[in-house]
Design an enzyme around this catalytic site. Structure first.
Site, short mmCIF file in Angstrom:
data_model
loop_
_atom_site.label_atom_id
_atom_site.label_comp_id
_atom_site.label_asym_id
_atom_site.label_seq_id
_atom_site.Cartn_x
_atom_site.Cartn_y
_atom_site.Cartn_z
N HIS A 176 0.82 -1.21 0.00
CA HIS A 176 0.00 0.00 0.00
C HIS A 176 0.85 1.27 0.00
CE1 HIS A 176 0.95 0.96 4.19
NE2 HIS A 176 1.04 -0.35 4.32
N HIS A 178 11.90 -1.27 -12.45
CA HIS A 178 11.67 -2.72 -12.57
C HIS A 178 11.73 -3.34 -11.18
CE1 HIS A 178 13.12 -6.81 -14.46
NE2 HIS A 178 12.03 -6.94 -13.71
#
Ligand SMILES: CC(C)(COP(=O)(O)OP(=O)(O)OC[C@H]1O[C@@H](n2cnc3c(N)ncnc32)[C@H](O)[C@@H]1OP(=O)(O)O)[C@@H](O)C(=O)NCCC(=O)NCCS
Length: 205
Positions: free
Chosen positions: A137, A146
């Site tokens: 979150h 990446h």
């Protein structure tokens, strides 16, 4: 949202996984473009039908276009060139990735099978959330980041533009990984990583 036909730039292994994710999601037509064409005619199960200039000419034949290049700087350059040419970029989410409806992935980003992206996480453009990676979150991921397979970002982690978090690395909640930094495979990052630095090990140094 199902993309019915997809053109993928970059006929390598990463492209195969994007193809697979798109097919799993209901895509019916899938082709690759790569500058190795015409010598390279296929990418495993899928055809390579042209090079970069052919993609620019024919992109309107496909509902979506995506760049499948793992190297963050090369993916960035190609994606910017496509954007400047007015080519809209698709976002591909494998149906077995759990991406919260309260999270947002930027244009040209991917989330592969087993990835989890939790509420209020946000990414820039061209981000890879690889197989089984967890983006908790409120994370903030810059463009062309990446997150490698099985890497795990705790809540409120920031990963700045172009940074790469290696396979299975963990990043403690609230930490910032600086622009262009590299986190080695299996590392445990417990404090901020300066821009451009490479860190590895447990704890990462
Ligand atoms: C961290 C990393 C970038 C370093 O690459 P490199 O600069 O080429 O490093 P080398 O392979 O030359 O290794 C240099 C030293 O670091 C060690 N090392 C390399 N990677 C390491 C890692 N992830 N954790 C701990 N030590 C590591 C090597 O054992 C070597 O040690 P030595 O000098 O005592 O022999 C790379 O090893 C890595 O982990 N990349 C991430 C790969 C990945 O996640 N790929 C995902 C593809 S989807």
């Amino acid at each position: 949202m199902t993309i019915n036909s997809l053109a993928i730039l970059g006929a390598g292994g990463h492209g195969k996984v994007i193809a697979d994710a798109a097919l799993f999601g209901g895509c019916r037509e899938l082709v690759f473009f790569d500058d190795a064409w015409p010598a390279k005619q296929d990418n495993g199960n899928w055809p390579v039908v042209g090079d970069w200039s052919a993609l620019l000419e024919r992109h309107r034949d496909y509902e979506g276009v995506i760049v499948a290049i793992g190297a963050n700087d090369v993916r960035m350059a190609k994606q910017i060139a496509l954007r400047e040419a007015g080519v809209p970029l698709a976002t591909v989410i494998h149906p077995l990735a759990a991406v919260s409806p309260f999270a947002a992935l930027g244009a040209g980003s991917v989330a592969f099978a087993g990835a989890v992206v939790n509420p209020d996480a946000r990414t820039g453009d061209g981000v890879i959330i690889n197989s089984g990676a967890v983006v908790e979150h409120d994370c903030r991921l810059g463009d062309w980041v990446h997150i490698s397979p099985r890497a795990c970002l705790g809540g409120n982690v920031t990963v700045e533009e172009g940074a790469w978090v290696g396979i299975g690395a963990v990043v403690k909640q609230g930490v910032t990984v600086g622009r262009g930094a590299i986190v080695g495979a299996g590392a445990a990052v417990v404090s901020d990583v300066p821009p451009g630095a490479t860190v590895m090990g447990v704890p990462a140094r």
